[in-house]
Design a protein around this motif. Sequence first.
Motif, mmCIF file in Angstrom:
data_model
loop_
_atom_site.group_PDB
_atom_site.id
_atom_site.type_symbol
_atom_site.label_atom_id
_atom_site.label_comp_id
_atom_site.label_asym_id
_atom_site.label_seq_id
_atom_site.Cartn_x
_atom_site.Cartn_y
_atom_site.Cartn_z
ATOM 1 N N HIS B 51 0.824 -1.195 0.000
ATOM 2 C CA HIS B 51 0.000 0.000 0.000
ATOM 3 C C HIS B 51 0.868 1.259 0.000
ATOM 4 N N PHE B 52 1.880 1.251 0.882
ATOM 5 C CA PHE B 52 2.735 2.434 0.978
ATOM 6 C C PHE B 52 3.564 2.629 -0.293
ATOM 7 N N ALA B 57 4.614 5.857 -5.046
ATOM 8 C CA ALA B 57 4.612 5.986 -6.503
ATOM 9 C C ALA B 57 3.698 7.141 -6.913
ATOM 10 N N GLY B 58 2.529 7.253 -6.203
ATOM 11 C CA GLY B 58 1.603 8.331 -6.500
ATOM 12 C C GLY B 58 2.240 9.690 -6.298
ATOM 13 N N ILE B 59 2.983 9.818 -5.201
ATOM 14 C CA ILE B 59 3.633 11.106 -4.923
ATOM 15 C C ILE B 59 4.648 11.427 -6.014
ATOM 16 N N GLU B 60 5.446 10.403 -6.363
ATOM 17 C CA GLU B 60 6.465 10.606 -7.406
ATOM 18 C C GLU B 60 5.805 11.028 -8.717
ATOM 19 N N ALA B 61 4.697 10.337 -9.022
ATOM 20 C CA ALA B 61 4.005 10.644 -10.281
ATOM 21 C C ALA B 61 3.494 12.077 -10.270
ATOM 22 N N ASP B 62 2.927 12.468 -9.135
ATOM 23 C CA ASP B 62 2.405 13.832 -9.020
ATOM 24 C C ASP B 62 3.522 14.849 -9.193
ATOM 25 N N LYS B 63 4.684 14.508 -8.593
ATOM 26 C CA LYS B 63 5.816 15.425 -8.671
ATOM 27 C C LYS B 63 6.288 15.530 -10.124
ATOM 28 N N ALA B 64 6.386 14.377 -10.749
ATOM 29 C CA ALA B 64 6.848 14.350 -12.132
ATOM 30 C C ALA B 64 5.878 15.113 -13.034
#
Lengths: 657, 370
Positions: B51-52, B57-64
């Motif tokens: 889950h974490f 991955a979601g945070i990284e994607a948002d940042k990217a």
Amino acid sequence: MSIELGHFALILAFAIAVVSAVGGLALWRRGPRLAQVLGQAAILQFVLVALAFLALVQAFVVSDFSLKLAVDNSHSLKPLIFKISGVWGNHEGSLLLWILILVLFGALVAAFGRRLPADLLNLVLGTQSLLTAAFAGFALFTSNPFARLPSAPFEGTDLNPILQDVGLAIHPPLLYAGYVGFSICFSFAIAALISGRIDQAWARWVRPWTMLSWVFLTLGIAMGSYWAYYELGWGGWWFWDPVENASFMPWLAGTALLHSALVMEKRNALKIWTVFLSIITFSLSLLGTFLVRSGILTSVHTFASDPTRGLVILSILAVLIGGAFALFALRAGALRQGGLFAPVSREGALILNNLFLATAVGAILVGTLYPLLLDALTGTTISVGAPFFNLTFGALMAPLLLVLPFGPLLAWKRADLLAAAQRLVGAAALTLFLTILISALGGVSISMAPIGLLLGFWVSFGSVAEVIERSRLGRIPLRDSLRRLIGLPRSIWSTALGHLGLGLTVLGIVSVTAWESERVTTLNPGETTQLAGYSIAFDSFGTVAGPNYMAETGFFTVTAPDGGLANLEAERRIYAASGMPTTEAAIQTYGLSQLYLQLGEPIDDTHVVRIWHKPYILLIWIGALVMSGAGVLSLTDRRLRVGAPRPSARSLPEPAE
Amino acid sequence: MPSAGSKLLGPMIFWLIVIAVTAIACAALFYAAAGRMVNVTAPESGAATNHFRLLLAGIEADKAAGKIAPAEAEAARGELAREILRAQKDADRQALGDLGRAPLGIGLVAIAALAFGLYTYLGSPDLPSRPLAERADVAARSMDIETAVSRIETQLALTPDDVRGWAVIAPAYVEMGRFGDAADAYRRIMALSGPSAELRTDLAEALLLEAQGAGSDEAMDLLRAAADSDPAHARSRLYLASELTRMGEYAAAVELWQAAIDLSQGNEPWLAAARQGLTVAQNDGVDTAAQQQAEMIGAMVSGLSERLKADGGTIEEWTQLVRSYLVLGDLDSAQASYDAAVSAYPAAFDRGDLDTIALGAGLKLKEDTP
């Protein structure tokens, strides 16, 4: 034989539920092997109850009058769809539908929950089985749908004619899916309290399940309201009837739960409050079931009033709700609180929302139960009617609607209220302009109308403000704006749509309340009357035979202000088997408004005709549909995102906790 | 299980299915416990880690994608790290046991016992299904007439112009003794399909029955109209003749009886009654035929009686004798014959139907029989 097989299937499901409940709640530490057994048991319960339900449906379809339920609620001449929906148009059958949906949700948890921690799953499935055991036991021992008659009569006594409507096929299943769906949140809450921890999985699970149940409940209530509107023949869409309140309270609590689950999912905060709301919401669902099923209220929903049943439901209620709250009192202290936040923040706004909604639930609960308690304790009969509810509920909703558009514009953890206000200036200006314009053109018939309009427009425009803001509409080329709109996260869209739906409903309510016009007159065939620019001609009157009723039908031709013609038929029906009369109003839709025409009792040879013009009434239900659509949209969003705390522009980032 | 031979087979098949269903359910639960573990090793931490990872991955994607600033992403990652640490601590605290064989076995036995016990208490395994469609033939034989009539009445309330419905219900009313309703039904049919000799006679019949032998002028008019409209209609003439006989207008009655008899082919069931009616009318109301017949029967019976008393006879003959006296209403002779029969056949087993017939008619069994 199929009836008896169905009966046995229900009993076997009950037995599995009893054993699962004991096993799940007593041995929950026994790990994944138990979880696999309980998961299988949950699926078996669903399969068996579904078989039982199908056996009942089959008995109704083939008019097997050795089944007592079919004798009491069916008739061989009834159209097929009403034979099927008649299965749950009565106390016993509707209880079985309730149980069917309960075990369906249990099976869904078992199917989708394979990756949940085993001990949590054990507790959840155990609690869910406890609910199944309680209600299946209630059905089997006090209101068995499979009761048989040794000598079968050759005809049934037919279903209550008011229920012989397509609404019965839709409204109860939707409503029950909503009511019972909250059992999942309840079971998760109980699991959290027993195991003493609320982990990430809990947070991830509660919001989608709440959302799903809430979508069903919204649709169920809206459908019920529309059904009452067109079938009962009073032209009203909400009566503050105790049974309506019984479904409205879980909706309000569920709405609060939806928002607090949001905080919990995104920010890991408000955990204990969410647990509490989960218990409250399902308890209100159970209370609604009790109020409707015990027979202490008399309405179209009360199929049979039997004091023993009421007492048994009350006992189940006391044990389940009392047990849950006792558990909460004992264990809530052991749960860890979540993240911190400033008062002005998204979290703060959602708490405000919860505060207002919870208070509204309280007000309605008092208004619904106080007359019952007073009657039971002192024998005094009082009626708490629409004025009380309109005043208290309105007074609570007005400030909520006023602050609602700010919520989605605030950032998590700490937000800038002024910046949010600036972004709403456009919406505010538009709202003010439209309100003044409409009030000037339409005339102010009641003093509250402009305030209502103001709130309705404010919520509607305010909710789309964020979407427009983010698309930078008008500031960049249109194509780029559109691309930005499509690229917006679905959570933003669903928030905007959900709030827009609420705004539309408010606008519909205000419009109908303030500008509805009504005419009661006597007409003979050949005569014509006028209402709100519409010309209504009573062409002819005749007797028409339906499949199991006789109808006295009035044929009308309505000429709209723009010259459009419409043919309407309003009926008064007498059902052959029961001899009961019903009225079938004629409803013609013009845009979002409706003309509602009802044929009354004939006096000598003249006919009493009631006509209403209901401006923009469809907005009430369109709003509900939009809200539900927003819920579905939100379900398609994975939401696996941690809210990023936005550093204050003025100071250095502070430690989060 | 509709056929009669399956009286025993039906419940047997039912119980077989029920046992099979229970066995399948228990087997499913048993094999679920024995099945492969999906999340057997440290389930929470495994699921939570996954889950974490997704969150990260979601945070990284948002940042990217530029949705959040790098600083915000950093803060979010920090928060996530604290969450992971807490979850780890929770996971360590929870050491899970395993489900033993004993609880599973007890559970399965409990399920089977509870289900069968409860079904025996609540269920009705012997009651077959009774779908309406399969009951049509049964209905024809055993459907009580009142249910049938009320069904048709329901239907007729909806379709009052259905001649066929009225035609079915009218004779049923007559059979039930609801002569007034029958008369209304026949009037309805006449209004819908026009009068005929047959319908007029039916209506007249209902009216006469309702009058309970008191006669009816309307019925007489109807019968006359029927006879006039159809010179070959025998039934209306029979009714007319019978009514005229009752009223004492023997000359007219004789004429009509004769007319009806002339219309017959020679094998009608009413012919005997018509001939007798003719004789009665010819003798000005005295039923000589009946007198003659009674005398003849009396002679036959006493002949039989004397023969049996003298020579004895089979039990069937005795039974016939007792029955004959009962029919003639001669209870004393019937009792005497019954006593004689009992003396001839002292064992009740040998007397067959005789006791049933005799005792049912109120005769007494001789006291001194063993």
